[in-house]
Enzyme design. Sequence first.
Site, mmCIF file in Angstrom:
data_model
loop_
_atom_site.group_PDB
_atom_site.id
_atom_site.type_symbol
_atom_site.label_atom_id
_atom_site.label_comp_id
_atom_site.label_asym_id
_atom_site.label_seq_id
_atom_site.Cartn_x
_atom_site.Cartn_y
_atom_site.Cartn_z
ATOM 1 N N SER A 1 32.472 51.256 34.257
ATOM 2 C CA SER A 1 31.737 52.509 34.380
ATOM 3 C C SER A 1 30.386 52.421 33.702
ATOM 4 C CB SER A 1 32.508 53.637 33.691
ATOM 5 O OG SER A 1 33.792 53.739 34.218
ATOM 6 N N HIS B 1 31.332 50.014 41.725
ATOM 7 C CA HIS B 1 31.853 51.088 40.879
ATOM 8 C C HIS B 1 32.425 52.223 41.729
ATOM 9 C CE1 HIS B 1 30.998 54.536 37.886
ATOM 10 N NE2 HIS B 1 32.177 54.020 37.645
ATOM 11 N N GLU C 1 29.209 53.174 43.783
ATOM 12 C CA GLU C 1 27.882 52.726 43.311
ATOM 13 C C GLU C 1 27.880 51.202 43.324
ATOM 14 O OE1 GLU C 1 25.992 55.631 39.964
ATOM 15 O OE2 GLU C 1 27.779 54.595 39.332
ATOM 16 N N ASN D 1 27.510 58.152 35.724
ATOM 17 C CA ASN D 1 27.942 58.395 34.338
ATOM 18 C C ASN D 1 26.798 58.662 33.374
ATOM 19 O OD1 ASN D 1 30.767 58.467 34.449
ATOM 20 N ND2 ASN D 1 30.750 56.288 34.926
HETATM 21 N N1 NAD Z 1 39.047 56.571 35.014
HETATM 22 C C1 NAD Z 1 37.963 56.784 35.719
HETATM 23 O O1 NAD Z 1 37.652 57.919 36.110
HETATM 24 C C2 NAD Z 1 37.093 55.624 36.113
HETATM 25 C C3 NAD Z 1 36.152 55.791 37.142
HETATM 26 C C4 NAD Z 1 35.372 54.706 37.531
HETATM 27 C C5 NAD Z 1 35.509 53.486 36.881
HETATM 28 N N2 NAD Z 1 36.420 53.366 35.870
HETATM 29 C C6 NAD Z 1 36.547 52.047 35.226
HETATM 30 O O2 NAD Z 1 37.676 51.391 35.769
HETATM 31 C C7 NAD Z 1 38.253 50.532 34.765
HETATM 32 C C8 NAD Z 1 39.717 50.879 34.608
HETATM 33 O O3 NAD Z 1 39.859 52.245 34.238
HETATM 34 P P1 NAD Z 1 41.233 53.044 34.469
HETATM 35 O O4 NAD Z 1 40.893 54.476 34.379
HETATM 36 O O5 NAD Z 1 41.935 52.495 35.666
HETATM 37 O O6 NAD Z 1 42.048 52.599 33.152
HETATM 38 P P2 NAD Z 1 43.626 52.554 32.953
HETATM 39 O O7 NAD Z 1 43.843 52.650 31.486
HETATM 40 O O8 NAD Z 1 44.318 53.517 33.866
HETATM 41 O O9 NAD Z 1 44.023 51.083 33.483
HETATM 42 C C9 NAD Z 1 43.582 49.902 32.881
HETATM 43 C C10 NAD Z 1 44.576 48.806 33.268
HETATM 44 O O10 NAD Z 1 44.052 47.548 32.833
HETATM 45 C C11 NAD Z 1 45.142 46.770 32.413
HETATM 46 N N3 NAD Z 1 44.697 45.668 31.571
HETATM 47 C C12 NAD Z 1 44.275 45.691 30.281
HETATM 48 N N4 NAD Z 1 44.001 44.430 29.872
HETATM 49 C C13 NAD Z 1 44.253 43.610 30.921
HETATM 50 C C14 NAD Z 1 44.176 42.199 31.094
HETATM 51 N N5 NAD Z 1 43.772 41.396 30.120
HETATM 52 N N6 NAD Z 1 44.517 41.695 32.307
HETATM 53 C C15 NAD Z 1 44.931 42.500 33.314
HETATM 54 N N7 NAD Z 1 45.018 43.834 33.199
HETATM 55 C C16 NAD Z 1 44.687 44.383 32.010
HETATM 56 C C17 NAD Z 1 46.024 47.770 31.667
HETATM 57 O O11 NAD Z 1 47.347 47.270 31.495
HETATM 58 C C18 NAD Z 1 45.947 48.979 32.602
HETATM 59 O O12 NAD Z 1 46.969 48.945 33.591
HETATM 60 C C19 NAD Z 1 37.413 50.727 33.510
HETATM 61 O O13 NAD Z 1 36.422 49.735 33.481
HETATM 62 C C20 NAD Z 1 36.775 52.085 33.726
HETATM 63 O O14 NAD Z 1 35.586 52.258 33.039
HETATM 64 C C21 NAD Z 1 37.220 54.387 35.488
#
Ligand code: NAD
Length: 292
Positions: free
Chosen positions: A120, A141, A153, A191
Amino acid sequence: MAEIRTVGVVGAGQMGSGIAHVSALAGFDVALYDVSLEQAKQGIAKIAANLDRQVAGEKITAADRDAALARLTAADGVGALADVDLLIEAATEKEEIKRRIFQQVCPILKPEAILATNTSSISITRLASSTGRAERFLGIHFMNPVPVMKLVELVRGIATDDGVFETSKAFVTKLGKTMTISEDFPGFIVNRILMPMINEAIYTLHEGVGSVESIDTSMKLGANHPMGPLTLADFIGLDTCLSIMQVLHDGLADSKYRPCPLLVKYVEAGWLGRKTGRGFYDYCGEMPVPTR
Ligand SMILES: NC(=O)c1ccc[n+]([C@@H]2O[C@H](COP(=O)([O-])OP(=O)(O)OC[C@H]3O[C@@H](n4cnc5c(N)ncnc54)[C@H](O)[C@@H]3O)[C@@H](O)[C@H]2O)c1
């Protein structure tokens, strides 16, 4: 232009499972990887439930759902990602975690594979430098929830190859999403604008200007937002919100991006929003109940 057929997704959380969902539905073979096979399988179970919901809402047919599920596999170890044409990293928003993942997967990927991150806010150029193939790296993104939100994005790092960027655009188009192109600056476009507003809503709560309900109702009815900022923060995940604010604060070096201490406290308490059942609302019962 190279063609993408197989996609590897790293991280089976809310975003990774959403990305795997829309990719499989668009006809790509998808391997979903997380820290354990169990976590990856849980991601696929969540996708199956969301596909069922789409069938019930007549957004897709039962045949579409079955075909998408047949294209999805839970990866048992990074080896299962070796043949992917595009790898999308969607793990926890922590730079060390993402760097470690790229160090693990890069040596086994095909030389022509495209590498993308769903970060993000973290610098695409800096993440790219940890891969040894910066020209094949970019930011793709997605928004949350991925199957519903129309925008993606695309963010080019300083070294991203034009052909890689064009192939990635074609991939996003095939998913049926609309894309915007953002320069590689902290928070990109969405963001950079959205997160300071959420952070300000948390300050408004912290300073006692209004209750959780007043703040959310004010922005829903007063600014016509579909969801109040605190509900949205819980939906995004408070750990992710905090990480993004830290990146904006560090990257733009302006005190206006200082993360609200109340946000820090919630994250320290493990109250991360919907995904942990508690954030600015408690999600244990039928209806969310404000926690302050
Ligand atoms: N939540 C949102 O609204 C949103 C929107 C756009 C982008 N993002 C981005 O997407 C990414 C994930 O966010 P999320 O909301 O899905 O988080 P989340 O906490 O739901 O999921 C993260 C996942 O990553 C896994 N993980 C951690 N370390 C790991 C590793 N070494 N190898 C493999 N898997 C691993 C965790 O076990 C978990 O299942 C982040 O970079 C976040 O910034 C989030």
